[in-house]
Design a protein around this motif. Structure first.
Motif, PDB file in Angstrom:
ATOM      1  N   GLU A  98       5.592  -3.977   7.528  1.00 54.51           N
ATOM      2  CA  GLU A  98       6.161  -5.086   6.749  1.00 54.51           C
ATOM      3  C   GLU A  98       5.090  -6.135   6.449  1.00 54.51           C
ATOM      4  OE1 GLU A  98       8.867  -5.355   5.225  1.00 54.51           O
ATOM      5  OE2 GLU A  98      10.539  -4.437   6.311  1.00 54.51           O
ATOM      6  N   ARG A  99       4.279  -6.445   7.440  1.00 55.01           N
ATOM      7  CA  ARG A  99       3.265  -7.480   7.236  1.00 55.01           C
ATOM      8  C   ARG A  99       2.144  -6.991   6.333  1.00 55.01           C
ATOM      9  NH1 ARG A  99       3.116 -10.985  12.931  1.00 55.01           N
ATOM     10  NH2 ARG A  99       5.362 -11.385  12.914  1.00 55.01           N
ATOM     11  N   ASP A 115      -1.146  -5.217  -2.308  1.00 51.85           N
ATOM     12  CA  ASP A 115      -0.444  -4.257  -3.162  1.00 51.85           C
ATOM     13  C   ASP A 115      -1.134  -2.901  -3.169  1.00 51.85           C
ATOM     14  OD1 ASP A 115       1.502  -6.113  -3.894  1.00 51.85           O
ATOM     15  OD2 ASP A 115       0.290  -6.869  -5.565  1.00 51.85           O
ATOM     16  N   SER A 159       3.307  -7.237   2.802  1.00 57.30           N
ATOM     17  CA  SER A 159       3.401  -8.610   2.303  1.00 57.30           C
ATOM     18  C   SER A 159       2.042  -9.200   1.943  1.00 57.30           C
ATOM     19  CB  SER A 159       4.076  -9.502   3.359  1.00 57.30           C
ATOM     20  OG  SER A 159       3.208  -9.767   4.447  1.00 57.30           O
ATOM     21  N   LYS A 160       0.953  -8.530   2.343  1.00 60.23           N
ATOM     22  CA  LYS A 160      -0.385  -9.094   2.157  1.00 60.23           C
ATOM     23  C   LYS A 160      -1.263  -8.322   1.174  1.00 60.23           C
ATOM     24  CE  LYS A 160       0.185 -12.487   5.029  1.00 60.23           C
ATOM     25  NZ  LYS A 160       0.195 -13.888   4.584  1.00 60.23           N
ATOM     26  N   ARG A 218       9.910  -0.511  -0.966  1.00 60.45           N
ATOM     27  CA  ARG A 218       9.274  -1.793  -1.246  1.00 60.45           C
ATOM     28  C   ARG A 218       8.469  -1.777  -2.544  1.00 60.45           C
ATOM     29  NH1 ARG A 218      10.931  -0.900   3.279  1.00 60.45           N
ATOM     30  NH2 ARG A 218      11.592  -2.511   4.760  1.00 60.45           N
ATOM     31  N   ARG A 270      -3.830 -13.239   1.229  1.00 60.80           N
ATOM     32  CA  ARG A 270      -3.654 -11.906   0.669  1.00 60.80           C
ATOM     33  C   ARG A 270      -5.015 -11.254   0.429  1.00 60.80           C
ATOM     34  NH1 ARG A 270       0.979 -10.035  -1.329  1.00 60.80           N
ATOM     35  NH2 ARG A 270      -0.104  -8.846  -2.938  1.00 60.80           N
TER      36      ARG A 270
END
Length: 237
Positions: A132-133, A139, A136-137, A213, A111
Protein backbone atom coordinates in the motif's frame (compact mmCIF):
# COMPACT_ATOMS: atom_id res chain seq x y z
CA UNK A 1 35.89 -6.64 1.46
CA UNK A 2 37.56 -9.04 3.87
CA UNK A 3 35.89 -7.26 6.80
CA UNK A 4 32.88 -9.41 5.90
CA UNK A 5 34.66 -12.54 4.72
CA UNK A 6 32.24 -15.44 4.43
CA UNK A 7 29.16 -13.19 4.55
CA UNK A 8 28.99 -11.96 0.96
CA UNK A 9 26.26 -13.03 -1.45
CA UNK A 10 27.43 -10.97 -4.44
CA UNK A 11 30.14 -11.85 -6.96
CA UNK A 12 32.00 -8.69 -7.94
CA UNK A 13 32.61 -7.99 -11.65
CA UNK A 14 36.18 -8.48 -12.91
CA UNK A 15 36.85 -4.74 -13.18
CA UNK A 16 36.06 -4.12 -9.49
CA UNK A 17 39.66 -4.75 -8.46
CA UNK A 18 38.45 -6.72 -5.44
CA UNK A 19 36.79 -10.01 -4.56
CA UNK A 20 33.77 -10.51 -2.30
CA UNK A 21 34.54 -14.00 -1.01
CA UNK A 22 32.91 -16.47 -1.28
CA UNK A 23 30.02 -14.86 -3.23
CA UNK A 24 27.52 -16.87 -5.30
CA UNK A 25 25.05 -14.41 -6.88
CA UNK A 26 25.91 -12.57 -10.11
CA UNK A 27 23.83 -9.50 -9.25
CA UNK A 28 26.01 -7.08 -11.22
CA UNK A 29 24.71 -8.70 -14.41
CA UNK A 30 21.15 -9.22 -13.12
CA UNK A 31 18.74 -9.26 -16.09
CA UNK A 32 15.83 -8.29 -13.82
CA UNK A 33 17.04 -4.69 -13.59
CA UNK A 34 17.55 -4.46 -17.36
CA UNK A 35 14.02 -5.81 -17.86
CA UNK A 36 12.58 -3.26 -15.43
CA UNK A 37 14.40 -0.50 -17.31
CA UNK A 38 12.74 -1.64 -20.55
CA UNK A 39 9.23 -1.99 -19.08
CA UNK A 40 9.12 0.95 -16.65
CA UNK A 41 11.85 3.22 -17.93
CA UNK A 42 14.17 4.14 -19.25
CA UNK A 43 15.42 5.07 -15.78
CA UNK A 44 17.64 7.88 -17.06
CA UNK A 45 16.89 11.01 -15.06
CA UNK A 46 14.67 9.15 -12.57
CA UNK A 47 14.77 9.54 -8.80
CA UNK A 48 14.62 5.91 -7.69
CA UNK A 49 13.85 4.42 -4.29
CA UNK A 50 15.42 1.02 -3.71
CA UNK A 51 14.17 -1.14 -0.84
CA UNK A 52 16.60 -3.70 0.54
CA UNK A 53 19.74 -3.09 -1.56
CA UNK A 54 21.50 -6.09 0.08
CA UNK A 55 25.07 -5.40 -1.08
CA UNK A 56 24.61 -2.59 -3.59
CA UNK A 57 24.77 -4.35 -6.97
CA UNK A 58 21.34 -3.17 -8.11
CA UNK A 59 22.11 0.36 -6.89
CA UNK A 60 25.16 0.30 -9.15
CA UNK A 61 23.14 -0.91 -12.14
CA UNK A 62 20.51 1.79 -11.60
CA UNK A 63 23.21 4.46 -11.52
CA UNK A 64 24.76 3.03 -14.68
CA UNK A 65 21.35 3.22 -16.37
CA UNK A 66 21.35 6.96 -15.74
CA UNK A 67 19.20 7.37 -12.62
CA UNK A 68 19.52 10.93 -11.34
CA UNK A 69 19.50 9.60 -7.78
CA UNK A 70 19.12 6.28 -6.00
CA UNK A 71 17.97 6.34 -2.38
CA UNK A 72 18.49 2.85 -0.96
CA UNK A 73 17.05 1.82 2.43
CA UNK A 74 18.58 -1.22 4.16
CA UNK A 75 17.29 -2.55 7.48
CA UNK A 76 20.07 -5.05 8.18
CA UNK A 77 23.03 -3.25 9.78
CA UNK A 78 25.69 -5.59 8.37
CA UNK A 79 24.18 -5.43 4.89
CA UNK A 80 24.14 -1.63 5.21
CA UNK A 81 27.86 -1.61 6.00
CA UNK A 82 28.52 -3.92 3.05
CA UNK A 83 26.62 -1.46 0.83
CA UNK A 84 28.94 1.33 2.01
CA UNK A 85 31.95 -0.86 1.17
CA UNK A 86 30.52 -1.54 -2.28
CA UNK A 87 29.80 2.14 -2.84
CA UNK A 88 33.52 2.86 -2.39
CA UNK A 89 34.77 -0.12 -4.39
CA UNK A 90 32.43 0.59 -7.32
CA UNK A 91 32.73 4.41 -7.09
CA UNK A 92 29.00 5.11 -6.94
CA UNK A 93 28.32 8.85 -7.04
CA UNK A 94 24.53 9.23 -7.11
CA UNK A 95 23.57 6.56 -4.58
CA UNK A 96 22.65 7.36 -0.97
CA UNK A 97 22.35 4.51 1.53
CA UNK A 98 20.20 4.83 4.62
CA UNK A 99 19.96 2.38 7.54
CA UNK A 100 16.53 1.67 8.93
CA UNK A 101 13.02 0.31 8.46
CA UNK A 102 11.66 1.34 5.07
CA UNK A 103 8.01 0.78 6.05
CA UNK A 104 7.74 3.89 8.28
CA UNK A 105 10.05 5.73 5.86
CA UNK A 106 7.48 5.21 3.11
CA UNK A 107 4.78 6.86 5.23
CA UNK A 108 6.41 10.30 5.09
CA UNK A 109 8.94 10.27 2.23
CA UNK A 110 8.43 12.23 -1.02
CA UNK A 111 7.18 10.53 -4.16
CA UNK A 112 9.67 8.81 -6.45
CA UNK A 113 9.70 8.15 -10.17
CA UNK A 114 10.16 4.44 -9.51
CA UNK A 115 10.52 1.98 -6.64
CA UNK A 116 12.64 -1.17 -6.90
CA UNK A 117 12.13 -3.91 -4.30
CA UNK A 118 13.97 -7.15 -5.02
CA UNK A 119 13.91 -9.81 -2.34
CA UNK A 120 12.05 -7.93 0.40
CA UNK A 121 8.28 -8.52 0.14
CA UNK A 122 8.49 -12.17 1.20
CA UNK A 123 10.37 -11.11 4.35
CA UNK A 124 7.48 -8.93 5.56
CA UNK A 125 5.07 -9.95 8.33
CA UNK A 126 2.57 -7.44 6.88
CA UNK A 127 3.20 -7.41 3.12
CA UNK A 128 -0.01 -5.54 2.33
CA UNK A 129 1.11 -2.56 4.41
CA UNK A 130 4.33 -2.38 2.42
CA UNK A 131 2.54 -2.71 -0.91
CA UNK A 132 0.00 0.00 0.00
CA UNK A 133 2.76 2.44 0.89
CA UNK A 134 4.75 1.64 -2.23
CA UNK A 135 1.67 2.19 -4.39
CA UNK A 136 1.12 5.58 -2.72
CA UNK A 137 4.67 6.79 -3.49
CA UNK A 138 5.28 5.77 -7.12
CA UNK A 139 3.46 4.91 -10.32
CA UNK A 140 6.25 2.58 -11.45
CA UNK A 141 7.11 -0.37 -9.22
CA UNK A 142 9.34 -3.36 -9.84
CA UNK A 143 9.60 -6.22 -7.39
CA UNK A 144 10.98 -9.72 -7.27
CA UNK A 145 9.49 -11.96 -4.62
CA UNK A 146 8.63 -15.47 -3.61
CA UNK A 147 4.94 -16.31 -3.45
CA UNK A 148 2.85 -19.16 -2.06
CA UNK A 149 1.67 -21.89 -4.42
CA UNK A 150 0.10 -24.74 -2.46
CA UNK A 151 0.89 -27.56 -4.88
CA UNK A 152 4.49 -26.49 -5.41
CA UNK A 153 5.14 -25.88 -1.70
CA UNK A 154 3.65 -29.18 -0.58
CA UNK A 155 6.06 -30.98 -2.92
CA UNK A 156 9.04 -29.40 -1.17
CA UNK A 157 10.95 -31.12 1.67
CA UNK A 158 10.64 -27.98 3.81
CA UNK A 159 6.84 -27.75 3.54
CA UNK A 160 6.64 -27.95 7.33
CA UNK A 161 7.84 -24.33 7.45
CA UNK A 162 4.53 -23.10 6.00
CA UNK A 163 1.26 -22.62 7.88
CA UNK A 164 -2.25 -22.86 6.42
CA UNK A 165 -3.18 -20.16 3.86
CA UNK A 166 -5.74 -17.59 4.98
CA UNK A 167 -7.27 -14.25 4.08
CA UNK A 168 -5.16 -11.38 5.42
CA UNK A 169 -6.96 -9.24 8.02
CA UNK A 170 -10.29 -9.23 6.26
CA UNK A 171 -8.82 -8.24 2.89
CA UNK A 172 -9.66 -10.10 -0.34
CA UNK A 173 -6.00 -11.18 -0.54
CA UNK A 174 -4.58 -14.43 0.76
CA UNK A 175 -1.24 -15.45 2.17
CA UNK A 176 0.51 -17.89 4.45
CA UNK A 177 2.97 -17.66 7.33
CA UNK A 178 6.40 -18.97 6.40
CA UNK A 179 8.89 -19.64 9.22
CA UNK A 180 12.65 -19.20 8.86
CA UNK A 181 14.86 -22.29 9.33
CA UNK A 182 17.02 -22.07 12.43
CA UNK A 183 20.21 -22.60 10.38
CA UNK A 184 19.41 -19.62 8.15
CA UNK A 185 18.87 -17.28 11.09
CA UNK A 186 22.14 -18.39 12.69
CA UNK A 187 24.26 -17.34 9.67
CA UNK A 188 25.97 -13.95 10.15
CA UNK A 189 25.19 -13.10 6.54
CA UNK A 190 21.44 -13.68 7.06
CA UNK A 191 19.50 -10.91 5.30
CA UNK A 192 15.92 -11.92 6.05
CA UNK A 193 13.32 -10.23 8.20
CA UNK A 194 13.66 -9.30 11.83
CA UNK A 195 10.91 -11.69 12.97
CA UNK A 196 10.97 -15.50 13.06
CA UNK A 197 8.39 -15.67 10.29
CA UNK A 198 7.16 -13.75 7.27
CA UNK A 199 3.97 -13.84 5.19
CA UNK A 200 4.04 -15.00 1.58
CA UNK A 201 1.19 -13.78 -0.60
CA UNK A 202 -0.49 -16.12 -3.03
CA UNK A 203 0.34 -15.47 -6.70
CA UNK A 204 -3.11 -14.29 -7.78
CA UNK A 205 -3.52 -12.06 -4.74
CA UNK A 206 -0.27 -10.28 -5.50
CA UNK A 207 -1.28 -9.57 -9.10
CA UNK A 208 -4.81 -8.56 -8.12
CA UNK A 209 -3.52 -6.10 -5.54
CA UNK A 210 -1.90 -4.00 -8.26
CA UNK A 211 -4.82 -4.31 -10.68
CA UNK A 212 -7.19 -3.12 -7.95
CA UNK A 213 -5.11 0.05 -7.64
CA UNK A 214 -5.06 0.93 -11.32
CA UNK A 215 -1.73 -0.61 -12.31
CA UNK A 216 -1.05 -2.66 -15.40
CA UNK A 217 1.39 -5.48 -14.76
CA UNK A 218 4.07 -7.42 -16.61
CA UNK A 219 5.27 -10.66 -15.02
CA UNK A 220 8.24 -12.95 -15.51
CA UNK A 221 7.89 -16.32 -13.81
CA UNK A 222 10.60 -17.83 -11.64
CA UNK A 223 8.40 -20.71 -10.48
CA UNK A 224 11.24 -23.24 -10.46
CA UNK A 225 13.41 -21.18 -8.08
CA UNK A 226 15.21 -23.52 -5.67
CA UNK A 227 13.98 -21.52 -2.66
CA UNK A 228 10.33 -21.63 -3.70
CA UNK A 229 8.08 -20.21 -6.45
CA UNK A 230 8.98 -16.63 -7.35
CA UNK A 231 8.24 -13.96 -9.91
CA UNK A 232 9.46 -10.61 -11.18
CA UNK A 233 6.69 -8.03 -11.52
CA UNK A 234 6.62 -4.60 -13.12
CA UNK A 235 3.57 -2.47 -12.28
CA UNK A 236 2.79 0.83 -14.00
CA UNK A 237 -0.08 3.32 -14.04
Amino acid sequence: MDLFHGEWSTILPPDAGAVASPGYAELFTDPRIAWANEVLGPFEGFDVLELGPLEGAHSYLLERLGAASVTAIEGNSRAFLKCLCMKEVMAMKRVTYKLGNFVPYLADCPRFDAIIACGVLYHMTEPLVLLERMASKADRIMLWTHYYDHEAIQARPDNNLYAKPAALKGSPYRGVKRFYPEAAMAWRGFSGGSERHAVWLEHDSLIQFFHDRGFTTSVQSDAANSNGPALSLCAKR
